[in-house]
Design a protein around this motif. Sequence first.
Motif, PDB file in Angstrom:
ATOM      1  N   ARG A  10       0.820  -1.215   0.000  1.00  0.00           N
ATOM      2  CA  ARG A  10       0.000   0.000   0.000  1.00  0.00           C
ATOM      3  C   ARG A  10       0.852   1.262   0.000  1.00  0.00           C
ATOM      4  NH1 ARG A  10      -4.750  -1.666   4.379  1.00  0.00           N
ATOM      5  NH2 ARG A  10      -5.815  -3.203   3.048  1.00  0.00           N
ATOM      6  N   ARG A  11       1.952   1.218   0.738  1.00  0.00           N
ATOM      7  CA  ARG A  11       2.826   2.387   0.785  1.00  0.00           C
ATOM      8  C   ARG A  11       3.448   2.665  -0.582  1.00  0.00           C
ATOM      9  NH1 ARG A  11       8.213   2.302   2.381  1.00  0.00           N
ATOM     10  NH2 ARG A  11       7.897   0.346   3.500  1.00  0.00           N
ATOM     11  N   VAL A  12       3.938   1.624  -1.233  1.00  0.00           N
ATOM     12  CA  VAL A  12       4.540   1.800  -2.552  1.00  0.00           C
ATOM     13  C   VAL A  12       3.480   2.217  -3.577  1.00  0.00           C
ATOM     14  CG1 VAL A  12       5.709   0.605  -4.448  1.00  0.00           C
ATOM     15  CG2 VAL A  12       6.452   0.237  -2.089  1.00  0.00           C
ATOM     16  N   ARG A  19      -0.052  -0.824  -7.669  1.00  0.00           N
ATOM     17  CA  ARG A  19       0.368  -1.859  -6.722  1.00  0.00           C
ATOM     18  C   ARG A  19       1.552  -2.626  -7.304  1.00  0.00           C
ATOM     19  NH1 ARG A  19      -1.731  -4.821  -2.355  1.00  0.00           N
ATOM     20  NH2 ARG A  19      -0.890  -6.930  -2.215  1.00  0.00           N
ATOM     21  N   PRO A  20       2.600  -2.810  -6.522  1.00  0.00           N
ATOM     22  CA  PRO A  20       3.750  -3.561  -7.041  1.00  0.00           C
ATOM     23  C   PRO A  20       3.377  -5.020  -7.296  1.00  0.00           C
ATOM     24  CG  PRO A  20       3.990  -3.139  -4.689  1.00  0.00           C
ATOM     25  CD  PRO A  20       2.803  -2.351  -5.145  1.00  0.00           C
ATOM     26  N   PRO A  21       3.993  -5.652  -8.296  1.00  0.00           N
ATOM     27  CA  PRO A  21       3.707  -7.059  -8.591  1.00  0.00           C
ATOM     28  C   PRO A  21       3.986  -7.948  -7.377  1.00  0.00           C
ATOM     29  CG  PRO A  21       5.033  -6.067 -10.340  1.00  0.00           C
ATOM     30  CD  PRO A  21       5.012  -5.096  -9.210  1.00  0.00           C
ATOM     31  N   GLU A  22       3.214  -9.012  -7.263  1.00  0.00           N
ATOM     32  CA  GLU A  22       3.378  -9.926  -6.126  1.00  0.00           C
ATOM     33  C   GLU A  22       4.781 -10.530  -6.085  1.00  0.00           C
ATOM     34  OE1 GLU A  22       1.158 -10.293  -3.632  1.00  0.00           O
ATOM     35  OE2 GLU A  22       0.082  -8.699  -4.714  1.00  0.00           O
ATOM     36  N   ALA A  23       5.353 -10.801  -7.266  1.00  0.00           N
ATOM     37  CA  ALA A  23       6.702 -11.382  -7.295  1.00  0.00           C
ATOM     38  C   ALA A  23       7.727 -10.408  -6.735  1.00  0.00           C
ATOM     39  CB  ALA A  23       7.072 -11.793  -8.723  1.00  0.00           C
ATOM     40  N   LEU A  24       7.516  -9.109  -6.943  1.00  0.00           N
ATOM     41  CA  LEU A  24       8.423  -8.110  -6.386  1.00  0.00           C
ATOM     42  C   LEU A  24       8.250  -8.031  -4.868  1.00  0.00           C
ATOM     43  CD1 LEU A  24      10.576  -6.033  -7.062  1.00  0.00           C
ATOM     44  CD2 LEU A  24       8.759  -4.348  -7.420  1.00  0.00           C
ATOM     45  N   LEU A  25       7.020  -8.154  -4.413  1.00  0.00           N
ATOM     46  CA  LEU A  25       6.771  -8.212  -2.971  1.00  0.00           C
ATOM     47  C   LEU A  25       7.443  -9.431  -2.355  1.00  0.00           C
ATOM     48  CD1 LEU A  25       3.010  -7.141  -2.923  1.00  0.00           C
ATOM     49  CD2 LEU A  25       4.925  -5.868  -1.914  1.00  0.00           C
ATOM     50  N   ASP A  26       7.474 -10.541  -3.097  1.00  0.00           N
ATOM     51  CA  ASP A  26       8.162 -11.740  -2.608  1.00  0.00           C
ATOM     52  C   ASP A  26       9.630 -11.442  -2.342  1.00  0.00           C
ATOM     53  OD1 ASP A  26       5.913 -13.324  -2.715  1.00  0.00           O
ATOM     54  OD2 ASP A  26       6.391 -14.225  -4.649  1.00  0.00           O
ATOM     55  N   GLY A  44      14.490  -1.387  -3.620  1.00  0.00           N
ATOM     56  CA  GLY A  44      13.654  -1.710  -2.481  1.00  0.00           C
ATOM     57  C   GLY A  44      12.438  -0.805  -2.398  1.00  0.00           C
ATOM     58  N   PRO A  45      11.533  -1.108  -1.501  1.00  0.00           N
ATOM     59  CA  PRO A  45      10.308  -0.315  -1.380  1.00  0.00           C
ATOM     60  C   PRO A  45      10.564   1.129  -0.967  1.00  0.00           C
ATOM     61  CG  PRO A  45      10.508  -1.894   0.425  1.00  0.00           C
ATOM     62  CD  PRO A  45      11.562  -2.244  -0.565  1.00  0.00           C
ATOM     63  N   ASP A  46      11.734   1.408  -0.373  1.00  0.00           N
ATOM     64  CA  ASP A  46      12.045   2.768   0.048  1.00  0.00           C
ATOM     65  C   ASP A  46      12.740   3.582  -1.037  1.00  0.00           C
ATOM     66  OD1 ASP A  46      10.987   2.362   2.613  1.00  0.00           O
ATOM     67  OD2 ASP A  46      12.862   1.471   3.316  1.00  0.00           O
ATOM     68  N   GLU A  47      13.096   2.956  -2.153  1.00  0.00           N
ATOM     69  CA  GLU A  47      13.807   3.689  -3.200  1.00  0.00           C
ATOM     70  C   GLU A  47      13.163   3.616  -4.572  1.00  0.00           C
ATOM     71  OE1 GLU A  47      17.736   2.066  -3.924  1.00  0.00           O
ATOM     72  OE2 GLU A  47      17.046   0.024  -3.503  1.00  0.00           O
ATOM     73  N   ILE A  48      12.177   2.743  -4.754  1.00  0.00           N
ATOM     74  CA  ILE A  48      11.621   2.550  -6.088  1.00  0.00           C
ATOM     75  C   ILE A  48      10.945   3.817  -6.615  1.00  0.00           C
ATOM     76  CG2 ILE A  48       9.445   1.558  -5.224  1.00  0.00           C
ATOM     77  CD1 ILE A  48       9.503  -0.294  -7.702  1.00  0.00           C
ATOM     78  N   VAL A  78       8.723  -3.355 -15.758  1.00  0.00           N
ATOM     79  CA  VAL A  78       7.538  -4.200 -15.911  1.00  0.00           C
ATOM     80  C   VAL A  78       6.372  -3.302 -16.289  1.00  0.00           C
ATOM     81  CG1 VAL A  78       8.295  -5.966 -14.270  1.00  0.00           C
ATOM     82  CG2 VAL A  78       6.941  -4.028 -13.449  1.00  0.00           C
ATOM     83  N   ALA A  79       5.383  -3.895 -16.942  1.00  0.00           N
ATOM     84  CA  ALA A  79       4.184  -3.143 -17.301  1.00  0.00           C
ATOM     85  C   ALA A  79       3.351  -2.878 -16.060  1.00  0.00           C
ATOM     86  CB  ALA A  79       3.372  -3.910 -18.339  1.00  0.00           C
ATOM     87  N   ARG A  80       2.824  -1.683 -15.955  1.00  0.00           N
ATOM     88  CA  ARG A  80       1.948  -1.343 -14.844  1.00  0.00           C
ATOM     89  C   ARG A  80       0.639  -2.129 -14.942  1.00  0.00           C
ATOM     90  NH1 ARG A  80       2.224   3.606 -12.075  1.00  0.00           N
ATOM     91  NH2 ARG A  80       4.243   4.617 -12.249  1.00  0.00           N
ATOM     92  N   ASN A  81       0.098  -2.474 -13.800  1.00  0.00           N
ATOM     93  CA  ASN A  81      -1.204  -3.147 -13.714  1.00  0.00           C
ATOM     94  C   ASN A  81      -1.238  -4.504 -14.403  1.00  0.00           C
ATOM     95  OD1 ASN A  81      -2.638  -1.040 -12.264  1.00  0.00           O
ATOM     96  ND2 ASN A  81      -2.512   0.151 -14.162  1.00  0.00           N
ATOM     97  N   ASP A  82      -0.074  -5.118 -14.607  1.00  0.00           N
ATOM     98  CA  ASP A  82      -0.014  -6.473 -15.153  1.00  0.00           C
ATOM     99  C   ASP A  82       0.257  -7.413 -13.982  1.00  0.00           C
ATOM    100  OD1 ASP A  82       0.514  -8.899 -16.354  1.00  0.00           O
ATOM    101  OD2 ASP A  82       1.751  -8.055 -17.954  1.00  0.00           O
ATOM    102  N   PRO A  83      -0.666  -8.317 -13.655  1.00  0.00           N
ATOM    103  CA  PRO A  83      -0.474  -9.197 -12.493  1.00  0.00           C
ATOM    104  C   PRO A  83       0.653 -10.211 -12.666  1.00  0.00           C
ATOM    105  CG  PRO A  83      -2.431  -9.825 -13.725  1.00  0.00           C
ATOM    106  CD  PRO A  83      -1.965  -8.529 -14.316  1.00  0.00           C
ATOM    107  N   ALA A  84       1.012 -10.506 -13.916  1.00  0.00           N
ATOM    108  CA  ALA A  84       2.103 -11.456 -14.173  1.00  0.00           C
ATOM    109  C   ALA A  84       3.028 -10.864 -15.232  1.00  0.00           C
ATOM    110  CB  ALA A  84       1.541 -12.800 -14.634  1.00  0.00           C
ATOM    111  N   PRO A  85       3.731  -9.777 -14.898  1.00  0.00           N
ATOM    112  CA  PRO A  85       4.476  -9.042 -15.920  1.00  0.00           C
ATOM    113  C   PRO A  85       5.753  -9.724 -16.361  1.00  0.00           C
ATOM    114  CG  PRO A  85       4.936  -8.122 -13.762  1.00  0.00           C
ATOM    115  CD  PRO A  85       3.884  -9.175 -13.562  1.00  0.00           C
ATOM    116  N   GLU A  86       6.120  -9.431 -17.605  1.00  0.00           N
ATOM    117  CA  GLU A  86       7.436  -9.787 -18.098  1.00  0.00           C
ATOM    118  C   GLU A  86       8.397  -8.664 -17.732  1.00  0.00           C
ATOM    119  OE1 GLU A  86       7.997 -12.304 -21.853  1.00  0.00           O
ATOM    120  OE2 GLU A  86       6.386 -10.931 -22.378  1.00  0.00           O
TER     121      GLU A  86
END
Length: 204
Positions: A10-12, A19-26, A44-48, A78-86
């Motif tokens: 939510r912060r990012v 919303r950042p991709p789930e894989a990036l959150l991983d 990282g989430p503090d610099e992106i 990565v593409a914005r709003n793509d749940p499984a981005p390349e």
Amino acid sequence: MDDGREQIARRVEAQVGVRPPEALLDVWTGARPVDAAADVSLYGPDEIAERNLTYEISDYAPGLLLIGDDGGGAGLFVARNDPAPEVVLIGLGAVGSDDGTRVGRLSGLAVDGFRSMKSAEDVGDEAAPTGPIDILVTHRPGMKALMEIRRLFHLSLPISALIAADAHYPMVVLTDVYYGKYAEALGQLNLRYQCLAVRPHVTA
């Protein structure tokens, strides 16, 4: 749901507008750390947000999110709003004027710590590997690509194994082989599909 993970997301999202991709959150939460040998820096989430602002990504490539770099002047997008981005590799001085090079699905790259990001196509710029290698499919490509991979590599592995619902990528399709034997096929396939990578052979 992990409260800490959701707070980061939510912060990012508030900072970059998506919303950042789930894989990036991983990666950020340590579920899938980047391998130190990968020579890849994920922000990282503090610099992106600051990196996207510095490179004026919203002006030059509003459909993309900059998530890292390769340490050599190219950004990982990565593409914005793509749940499984390349992940697309684009020179940071050419954003908006270059389509870049697709290097694999973010989720697939995260699985092996980004070791498979360097595509076989890139190997031609360096000395060809002399030792045994493994060849990987970095993400799930289309049926046509899988059929060509199977044909050019003379795989006995059935197509059904490559497209199975529980198939995991990156997937090793050839192991303990030599680059010279497969260089032409690797070049042809990556020119069309950008879905293959090589790595030094990993013993079981």
